[in-house]
Write a protein that holds these residues in place. Structure first.
Motif, mmCIF file in Angstrom:
data_model
loop_
_atom_site.group_PDB
_atom_site.id
_atom_site.type_symbol
_atom_site.label_atom_id
_atom_site.label_comp_id
_atom_site.label_asym_id
_atom_site.label_seq_id
_atom_site.Cartn_x
_atom_site.Cartn_y
_atom_site.Cartn_z
ATOM 1 N N LYS A 20 25.106 5.873 -16.768
ATOM 2 C CA LYS A 20 24.391 6.300 -15.410
ATOM 3 C C LYS A 20 25.540 6.416 -14.262
ATOM 4 N N ILE A 21 25.412 7.409 -13.692
ATOM 5 C CA ILE A 21 26.483 7.463 -12.452
ATOM 6 C C ILE A 21 25.388 7.199 -11.351
ATOM 7 N N THR A 22 25.874 6.263 -10.540
ATOM 8 C CA THR A 22 25.083 5.842 -9.350
ATOM 9 C C THR A 22 25.939 6.102 -7.910
ATOM 10 N N ASP A 23 25.074 5.823 -6.999
ATOM 11 C CA ASP A 23 25.670 5.753 -5.609
ATOM 12 C C ASP A 23 27.094 5.072 -5.556
ATOM 13 N N SER A 24 27.043 3.742 -5.982
ATOM 14 C CA SER A 24 28.141 2.732 -5.831
ATOM 15 C C SER A 24 29.371 3.701 -6.884
ATOM 16 N N ASP A 25 29.112 4.163 -7.772
ATOM 17 C CA ASP A 25 30.267 4.986 -8.392
ATOM 18 C C ASP A 25 30.742 5.782 -7.547
ATOM 19 N N TYR A 26 30.075 6.521 -6.864
ATOM 20 C CA TYR A 26 30.792 7.780 -5.929
ATOM 21 C C TYR A 26 31.563 6.824 -4.804
ATOM 22 N N LYS A 27 30.970 5.869 -4.053
ATOM 23 C CA LYS A 27 31.541 5.155 -2.971
ATOM 24 C C LYS A 27 32.750 4.345 -3.165
ATOM 25 N N THR A 28 32.480 3.570 -4.551
ATOM 26 C CA THR A 28 33.548 2.466 -4.823
ATOM 27 C C THR A 28 34.817 3.080 -5.809
ATOM 28 N N ILE A 29 34.531 4.217 -6.503
ATOM 29 C CA ILE A 29 35.678 4.710 -7.502
ATOM 30 C C ILE A 29 35.969 6.044 -7.160
ATOM 31 N N LEU A 30 35.006 7.128 -7.213
ATOM 32 C CA LEU A 30 35.458 8.431 -7.002
ATOM 33 C C LEU A 30 36.056 8.823 -5.709
ATOM 34 N N VAL A 31 35.102 8.774 -4.732
ATOM 35 C CA VAL A 31 35.371 9.035 -3.275
ATOM 36 C C VAL A 31 36.984 8.204 -2.741
ATOM 37 N N PRO A 32 37.050 7.016 -3.036
ATOM 38 C CA PRO A 32 38.335 6.503 -2.575
ATOM 39 C C PRO A 32 39.543 7.305 -3.304
ATOM 40 N N ALA A 33 39.382 7.422 -4.799
ATOM 41 C CA ALA A 33 40.480 8.011 -5.562
ATOM 42 C C ALA A 33 40.797 9.539 -4.955
ATOM 43 N N VAL A 34 39.814 10.370 -4.714
ATOM 44 C CA VAL A 34 39.900 11.751 -4.261
ATOM 45 C C VAL A 34 40.562 11.570 -2.758
ATOM 46 N N ASP A 35 40.200 10.705 -1.814
ATOM 47 C CA ASP A 35 40.639 10.447 -0.666
ATOM 48 C C ASP A 35 42.022 10.156 -0.600
ATOM 49 N N ALA A 36 42.433 8.964 -1.634
ATOM 50 C CA ALA A 36 43.783 8.852 -1.638
ATOM 51 C C ALA A 36 44.657 10.289 -2.107
ATOM 52 N N ALA A 37 44.191 10.785 -3.110
ATOM 53 C CA ALA A 37 45.122 12.049 -3.359
ATOM 54 C C ALA A 37 45.301 13.021 -2.478
ATOM 55 N N ILE A 38 43.937 13.422 -1.638
ATOM 56 C CA ILE A 38 44.260 14.161 -0.682
ATOM 57 C C ILE A 38 45.085 13.795 0.560
ATOM 58 N N LYS A 39 45.254 12.304 0.712
ATOM 59 C CA LYS A 39 46.181 11.694 1.626
ATOM 60 C C LYS A 39 47.661 12.048 1.272
ATOM 61 N N GLU A 40 47.760 11.695 -0.171
ATOM 62 C CA GLU A 40 49.236 11.857 -0.689
ATOM 63 C C GLU A 40 49.658 13.366 -0.746
ATOM 64 N N HIS A 41 48.760 14.298 -1.314
ATOM 65 C CA HIS A 41 49.011 15.405 -1.777
ATOM 66 C C HIS A 41 48.507 16.609 -0.782
ATOM 67 N N GLY A 42 47.696 16.507 -0.002
ATOM 68 C CA GLY A 42 47.135 17.398 1.128
ATOM 69 C C GLY A 42 46.008 18.085 0.377
ATOM 70 N N LYS A 43 45.673 18.050 -0.904
ATOM 71 C CA LYS A 43 44.599 18.741 -1.426
ATOM 72 C C LYS A 43 44.347 17.919 -2.801
ATOM 73 N N ALA A 44 43.310 17.945 -3.411
ATOM 74 C CA ALA A 44 42.989 17.221 -4.589
ATOM 75 C C ALA A 44 42.815 18.135 -5.918
ATOM 76 N N ARG A 45 43.266 17.576 -6.885
ATOM 77 C CA ARG A 45 43.055 18.248 -8.111
ATOM 78 C C ARG A 45 42.421 17.212 -9.165
ATOM 79 N N ILE A 46 41.257 17.530 -9.388
ATOM 80 C CA ILE A 46 40.299 16.669 -10.422
ATOM 81 C C ILE A 46 39.567 17.234 -11.617
ATOM 82 N N LEU A 47 39.717 16.349 -12.480
ATOM 83 C CA LEU A 47 39.210 16.505 -13.866
ATOM 84 C C LEU A 47 38.469 15.480 -14.240
#
Length: 120
Positions: A20-47
């Motif tokens: 089950k995907i929860t609010d916490s999964d977004y806030k603690t796992i997915l969003v930080p990973a995407v934000d880090a990719a954006i900071k490093e590469h300017g845009k995010a590539r996600i699978l």
């Protein structure tokens, strides 16, 4: 929960959605990973892979997904969804024309092709 796919090439944010995907999964796992990719590469590539281990999203997680997509509207370069789950694939196809980045849905059997497309 979102679990990193360790075989993803550098620069690709890749996760398996399990249980089950929860609010916490977004806030603690997915969003930080995407934000880090954006900071490093300017845009995010996600699978994100939704296989048989995936059960559902909580209502709050669905809201998080909408807010996340809106807040990062122009930050996605490529998004690949790997799934055989019809309602998820159809939802992605419905919203794809509204997102400036490239989006594709791949069947589970084509995960390697999806990873290569995301990295291209």
């Amino acid at each position: 929960m979102f679990k990193r796919i360790p075989s993803a090439p550098p620069g690709i944010v890749a996760f398996d959605a399990e249980g089950k995907i929860t609010d916490s999964d977004y806030k603690t796992i997915l969003v930080p990973a995407v934000d880090a990719a954006i900071k490093e590469h300017g845009k995010a590539r996600i699978l994100i892979r939704f296989g048989p281990e995936f059960e559902t999203y909580t209502a709050h997680a669905m809201l998080d997904d909408a807010v996340f997509g809106t807040a990062h509207y122009t930050a996605f370069e490529r998004i690949a969804m790997v799934t055989d789950i019809g309602w998820l694939a159809n939802s992605m196809r419905f919203f794809a024309p509204l997102i400036p980045g490239k989006m594709r849905v791949f069947p589970l059997a084509s995960q390697d092709e999806a990873m290569a497309w995301t990295a291209a």
